[in-house]
Design an enzyme around this catalytic site. Structure first.
Site, PDB file in Angstrom:
ATOM      1  N   GLU A   1      35.911  53.433  30.079  1.00 19.43           N
ATOM      2  CA  GLU A   1      34.864  53.817  29.125  1.00 19.43           C
ATOM      3  C   GLU A   1      35.504  54.521  27.945  1.00 19.43           C
ATOM      4  O   GLU A   1      36.364  55.390  28.126  1.00 19.43           O
ATOM      5  CB  GLU A   1      33.845  54.800  29.739  1.00 19.43           C
TER       6      GLU A   1
ATOM      7  N   GLU B   1      20.614  53.471  25.144  1.00 18.27           N
ATOM      8  CA  GLU B   1      19.778  53.506  26.353  1.00 18.27           C
ATOM      9  C   GLU B   1      18.784  54.661  26.255  1.00 18.27           C
ATOM     10  O   GLU B   1      19.138  55.824  26.405  1.00 18.27           O
ATOM     11  CB  GLU B   1      20.665  53.654  27.587  1.00 18.27           C
TER      12      GLU B   1
ATOM     13  N   LYS C   1      18.291  57.582  29.151  1.00 16.99           N
ATOM     14  CA  LYS C   1      19.372  58.425  29.651  1.00 16.99           C
ATOM     15  C   LYS C   1      19.052  59.897  29.409  1.00 16.99           C
ATOM     16  O   LYS C   1      18.586  60.270  28.325  1.00 16.99           O
ATOM     17  CB  LYS C   1      20.697  58.071  28.967  1.00 16.99           C
TER      18      LYS C   1
ATOM     19  N   GLU D   1      23.825  60.958  24.108  1.00 14.61           N
ATOM     20  CA  GLU D   1      23.920  60.136  25.321  1.00 14.61           C
ATOM     21  C   GLU D   1      23.119  58.841  25.203  1.00 14.61           C
ATOM     22  O   GLU D   1      23.421  57.855  25.866  1.00 14.61           O
ATOM     23  CB  GLU D   1      23.441  60.924  26.536  1.00 14.61           C
TER      24      GLU D   1
END
Length: 390
Positions: A268, A322, A325, A331
């Site tokens: 990541e 997203e 999250k 985030e």
């Protein structure tokens, strides 16, 4: 005799090709992407396949084993790493039969149509809470042993990804070691992976390092932009970007633990395009700069200052923003694409419903980051030519 020699040459040549295919199964080329799905507004798995194929991104990681995703990826040529979530570690570690059933139901059942190339056992288990630490090695062993019994261990690689929370003293890179409270779990894990040939998987975010150390880190250093860089006084190596330094810190910790030959890959990395008031670096401009320069960095097919011959491989985080999250705003804003598949910013990709106006930057092919075909196709062509000649 001449005929025998020719056939022997062809067999050796084809064996060399076969060996290449084995070495690239878990990660083809240098560029991959994480497919997180903590959202209620993103494209369907079938639409994601279309998006990824258009972008020529072959390597994909998911954090679970969702069957709708596994079915959608069948027959696509995309190579997938599935995840065994942290909450499953206790059960799989405690019971080899449960591990076998999990592998049968979620891996074997989808092969070979879905090209599952890896299983990530948990994510960032070590270095924080010890809730799952004691179950990690057992889960790794049981899943790997299940693959061996099913004759799949040569096809599917078992790994686990670590955050930088497993390290102490990561700057300069040569000073890095594993934290004392991590060593008891890390050492036997590394011993096992060294026997299976698995890499050390690292989640490394220059974005986070910069956010926590703004006074010490030049943002240009974190974004792969021109800068004075940093020197390691022990190794005398120079670093012109933060990601290389983070990777070499991992190599230093591995070497001190007796695993200096283990490869480090980035599972990541990324940069948020939007954040809270205290996350000023989370902008679309910075995210674009980081991710575009990361692609260029990976396209060079080179290693780090400490391991110049170990070509860097990385999965960027992530396909989508997203919206579900938890945590700070950043985030929810790491996606290269918006939920509808349009680009979050221009780094050379086209959106799901693409037009010629989507991207003004070089394509993945044009900057050579799509080289998953690369040397393998050259070998195939050469082999075919030799067979025609003889």
């Amino acid at each position: 005799m001449k005929s025998f020699g020719v056939h022997l040459f062809i067999l050796v040549f084809l064996a060399a090709i076969a060996s290449v295919s084995v070495t690239v199964q878990a990660f083809t080329g240098t560029y991959g992407i994480n497919y997180g799905r903590i959202a209620n507004n993103i494209l369907s798995p079938d639409e994601v396949v279309t998006l990824l194929k258009a972008a020529k991104i072959k390597n994909v990681r998911i954090y679970d084993f969702d069957h709708s995703v596994l079915k959608a990826f069948s027959g696509t040529g995309l190579e997938l790493v599935v995840g065994l979530p942290n909450e499953n570690l206790r059960d799989v570690s405690a019971n080899a039969d449960h591990a076998m059933n999990w592998v049968k139901d979620n891996v074997q059942a989808y092969l070979p149509g879905t090209q599952i190339r890896g299983i990530a056992i948990g994510n960032e288990v070590l270095g924080g809470s010890d809730e799952f630490s004691g179950f990690l090695l057992g889960a790794v062993k049981n899943v790997y042993n299940a693959l061996v019994k099913l004759k799949l261990s040569h096809v599917v690689q078992v790994t686990t990804a670590h955050s930088q929370a497993v390290f102490d003293d990561s700057f300069p890179p040569s000073s890095c070691v594993f934290k004392d409270n991590v060593v008891q779990y890390m050492k036997p894990l590394l011993e096992f992976f060294s026997r299976t040939g698995a890499p050390f998987c690292l989640n490394a975010y220059p974005f986070l390092a910069y956010m926590y150390n703004k006074d010490q880190i030049d943002i240009n250093y974190a974004l792969f932009l021109p800068t004075e860089g940093a020197d390691d006084p022990k190794t005398k190596l120079h670093y012109d970007n933060l990601l290389d330094a983070q990777i070499d810190a991992a190599y230093a910790a591995l070497e001190k633990s007796g695993f200096g030959k283990m490869e480090v890959i980035i599972t990541e990395t990324g940069w948020a395009s939007h954040g809270d008031e205290n996350e000023a670096a989370a902008t679309a401009s910075n995210a674009r700069t980081f991710n575009y320069n990361l692609r260029k960095r990976l396209a060079k097919m080179k290693g780090t200052p400490l391991r110049p011959k170990s070509v860097l491989k990385a999965y960027v985080f992530a396909i989508f923003n997203e919206n579900l999250k938890p945590g700070p705003t950043s985030e929810r804003n790491f996606g290269l694409f918006k939920p509808d598949g349009s680009i979050s910013y221009d780094i050379g990709f086209h959106g799901y419903k693409s037009s010629s106006a989507d991207s003004s930057l070089p394509s993945l092919k044009e900057i050579r980051a799509a080289g998953w075909f690369g040397s393998y196709s050259v070998l195939i062509t050469m082999a075919a030519a030799f067979m025609l000649v003889f």
